[in-house]
Design an enzyme around this catalytic site. Structure first.
Site, PDB file in Angstrom:
ATOM      1  N   ASP A  30       0.852  -1.192   0.000  1.00 60.80           N
ATOM      2  CA  ASP A  30       0.000   0.000   0.000  1.00 60.80           C
ATOM      3  C   ASP A  30       0.890   1.245   0.000  1.00 60.80           C
ATOM      4  O   ASP A  30       1.899   1.302   0.703  1.00 60.80           O
ATOM      5  CB  ASP A  30      -0.892  -0.018   1.246  1.00 60.80           C
ATOM      6  CG  ASP A  30      -2.062   0.943   1.137  1.00 60.80           C
ATOM      7  OD1 ASP A  30      -3.215   0.481   1.191  1.00 60.80           O
ATOM      8  OD2 ASP A  30      -1.835   2.164   0.991  1.00 60.80           O
ATOM      9  N   ASN A  88     -12.613  -3.301   3.193  1.00 64.76           N
ATOM     10  CA  ASN A  88     -13.545  -2.173   3.262  1.00 64.76           C
ATOM     11  C   ASN A  88     -14.527  -2.306   2.105  1.00 64.76           C
ATOM     12  O   ASN A  88     -14.115  -2.529   0.960  1.00 64.76           O
ATOM     13  CB  ASN A  88     -12.780  -0.848   3.162  1.00 64.76           C
ATOM     14  CG  ASN A  88     -11.880  -0.620   4.355  1.00 64.76           C
ATOM     15  OD1 ASN A  88     -12.197  -1.024   5.470  1.00 64.76           O
ATOM     16  ND2 ASN A  88     -10.747   0.016   4.129  1.00 64.76           N
ATOM     17  N   GLN A  95     -14.707   2.224   1.438  1.00 61.38           N
ATOM     18  CA  GLN A  95     -13.982   1.688   0.285  1.00 61.38           C
ATOM     19  C   GLN A  95     -13.718   2.826  -0.684  1.00 61.38           C
ATOM     20  O   GLN A  95     -14.656   3.478  -1.161  1.00 61.38           O
ATOM     21  CB  GLN A  95     -14.808   0.586  -0.403  1.00 61.38           C
ATOM     22  CG  GLN A  95     -14.082  -0.019  -1.600  1.00 61.38           C
ATOM     23  CD  GLN A  95     -14.853  -1.161  -2.247  1.00 61.38           C
ATOM     24  OE1 GLN A  95     -15.974  -1.481  -1.843  1.00 61.38           O
ATOM     25  NE2 GLN A  95     -14.274  -1.765  -3.262  1.00 61.38           N
ATOM     26  N   HIS A 101     -10.227  -5.590  -2.811  1.00 66.14           N
ATOM     27  CA  HIS A 101      -8.879  -5.744  -2.253  1.00 66.14           C
ATOM     28  C   HIS A 101      -8.975  -6.074  -0.784  1.00 66.14           C
ATOM     29  O   HIS A 101      -9.863  -5.609  -0.081  1.00 66.14           O
ATOM     30  CB  HIS A 101      -8.038  -4.479  -2.468  1.00 66.14           C
ATOM     31  CG  HIS A 101      -8.691  -3.211  -2.007  1.00 66.14           C
ATOM     32  ND1 HIS A 101      -9.679  -2.582  -2.729  1.00 66.14           N
ATOM     33  CD2 HIS A 101      -8.522  -2.462  -0.890  1.00 66.14           C
ATOM     34  CE1 HIS A 101     -10.080  -1.497  -2.090  1.00 66.14           C
ATOM     35  NE2 HIS A 101      -9.394  -1.406  -0.956  1.00 66.14           N
ATOM     36  N   HIS A 103      -6.832  -5.753   2.628  1.00 61.67           N
ATOM     37  CA  HIS A 103      -5.668  -5.180   3.303  1.00 61.67           C
ATOM     38  C   HIS A 103      -5.130  -6.238   4.261  1.00 61.67           C
ATOM     39  O   HIS A 103      -5.874  -6.754   5.102  1.00 61.67           O
ATOM     40  CB  HIS A 103      -6.060  -3.970   4.157  1.00 61.67           C
ATOM     41  CG  HIS A 103      -6.624  -2.805   3.428  1.00 61.67           C
ATOM     42  ND1 HIS A 103      -5.911  -1.644   3.217  1.00 61.67           N
ATOM     43  CD2 HIS A 103      -7.853  -2.588   2.878  1.00 61.67           C
ATOM     44  CE1 HIS A 103      -6.667  -0.768   2.575  1.00 61.67           C
ATOM     45  NE2 HIS A 103      -7.860  -1.316   2.359  1.00 61.67           N
TER      46      HIS A 103
HETATM   47  P1  5GP Z   1      -9.744   1.281   0.588  1.00 63.64           P
HETATM   48  O1  5GP Z   1      -9.878   2.590   1.310  1.00 63.64           O
HETATM   49  O2  5GP Z   1     -10.472   1.289  -0.735  1.00 63.64           O
HETATM   50  O3  5GP Z   1     -10.076   0.088   1.424  1.00 63.64           O
HETATM   51  O4  5GP Z   1      -8.199   1.108   0.298  1.00 63.64           O
HETATM   52  C1  5GP Z   1      -7.565   1.569  -0.834  1.00 63.64           C
HETATM   53  C2  5GP Z   1      -6.095   1.546  -0.509  1.00 63.64           C
HETATM   54  O5  5GP Z   1      -5.381   1.652  -1.713  1.00 63.64           O
HETATM   55  C3  5GP Z   1      -5.615   2.686   0.401  1.00 63.64           C
HETATM   56  O6  5GP Z   1      -5.020   2.134   1.567  1.00 63.64           O
HETATM   57  C4  5GP Z   1      -4.614   3.434  -0.463  1.00 63.64           C
HETATM   58  O7  5GP Z   1      -3.508   3.900   0.276  1.00 63.64           O
HETATM   59  C5  5GP Z   1      -4.223   2.412  -1.502  1.00 63.64           C
HETATM   60  N1  5GP Z   1      -3.877   2.944  -2.801  1.00 63.64           N
HETATM   61  C6  5GP Z   1      -4.558   3.862  -3.507  1.00 63.64           C
HETATM   62  N2  5GP Z   1      -3.957   4.093  -4.692  1.00 63.64           N
HETATM   63  C7  5GP Z   1      -2.874   3.268  -4.729  1.00 63.64           C
HETATM   64  C8  5GP Z   1      -1.860   3.029  -5.709  1.00 63.64           C
HETATM   65  O8  5GP Z   1      -1.830   3.646  -6.792  1.00 63.64           O
HETATM   66  N3  5GP Z   1      -0.910   2.132  -5.409  1.00 63.64           N
HETATM   67  C9  5GP Z   1      -0.909   1.450  -4.221  1.00 63.64           C
HETATM   68  N4  5GP Z   1       0.064   0.574  -4.016  1.00 63.64           N
HETATM   69  N5  5GP Z   1      -1.859   1.637  -3.278  1.00 63.64           N
HETATM   70  C10 5GP Z   1      -2.818   2.545  -3.529  1.00 63.64           C
END
Ligand code: 5GP
Ligand code: ZN
Length: 115
Positions: A30, A88, A95, A101, A103
């Site tokens: 991440d 999430n 999300q 995805h 985590h």
């Molecule tokens: P969510 O909030 O949807 O559960 O998590 C999305 C996650 O993706 C976040 O923790 C954010 O830091 C990560 N993320 C967003 N864009 C990118 C990216 O371009 N590359 C990587 N490696 N992680 C990303």
């Protein structure tokens, strides 16, 4: 899927720090880690969220849960110390990327409950 950042990462159109990859699944660090270990595990095919999985995804989900997650946890050194797995989902679940995805977070003692 066009304009999906995680599809682009899976297709290597956007560089990322991969920790695992096979035909079905990719896992990468991440960019905004919340703990010393924070990786995202995704199916390579576009699935919007946990709620979009269906009966045709049983092999994929079993693979992720029974093989990929234990392997990554062991390789990243958190299998014994423990870790948290989070998906999430939707608006209240916060999300932000609409490509399923998980985590995998660990490497320190995590607080509970989440905010
Ligand atoms: P969510 O909030 O949807 O559960 O998590 C999305 C996650 O993706 C976040 O923790 C954010 O830091 C990560 N993320 C967003 N864009 C990118 C990216 O371009 N590359 C990587 N490696 N992680 C990303
Ligand atoms: Zn996608």
């Amino acid at each position: 899927m066009a304009d999906c950042i995680f599809c682009k990462i899976a297709a290597k159109e956007i560089p990322s720090n991969f920790v695992y990859e096979d035909d079905l699944v990719a896992a990468f660090k991440d960019t905004n880690p919340q703990a010393p270990v924070h990786v995202l595990i995704i199916p390579k095919k576009h699935v919007k969220s946990l709620l979009e999985l269906d009966g045709s995804d049983k092999e994929l989900t079993a693979h992720i849960f029974c093989e990929v997650i234990p392997k990554i946890a062991a390789e990243l050194g958190v299998a014994e110390s423990g870790f948290r797995l989070v998906a999430n989902t939707g608006k209240d679940g916060q999300q932000t990327v609409e490509h399923l995805h998980f985590h995998l977070i660990g490497g320190r003692s995590l607080t509970w409950p989440p905010g």
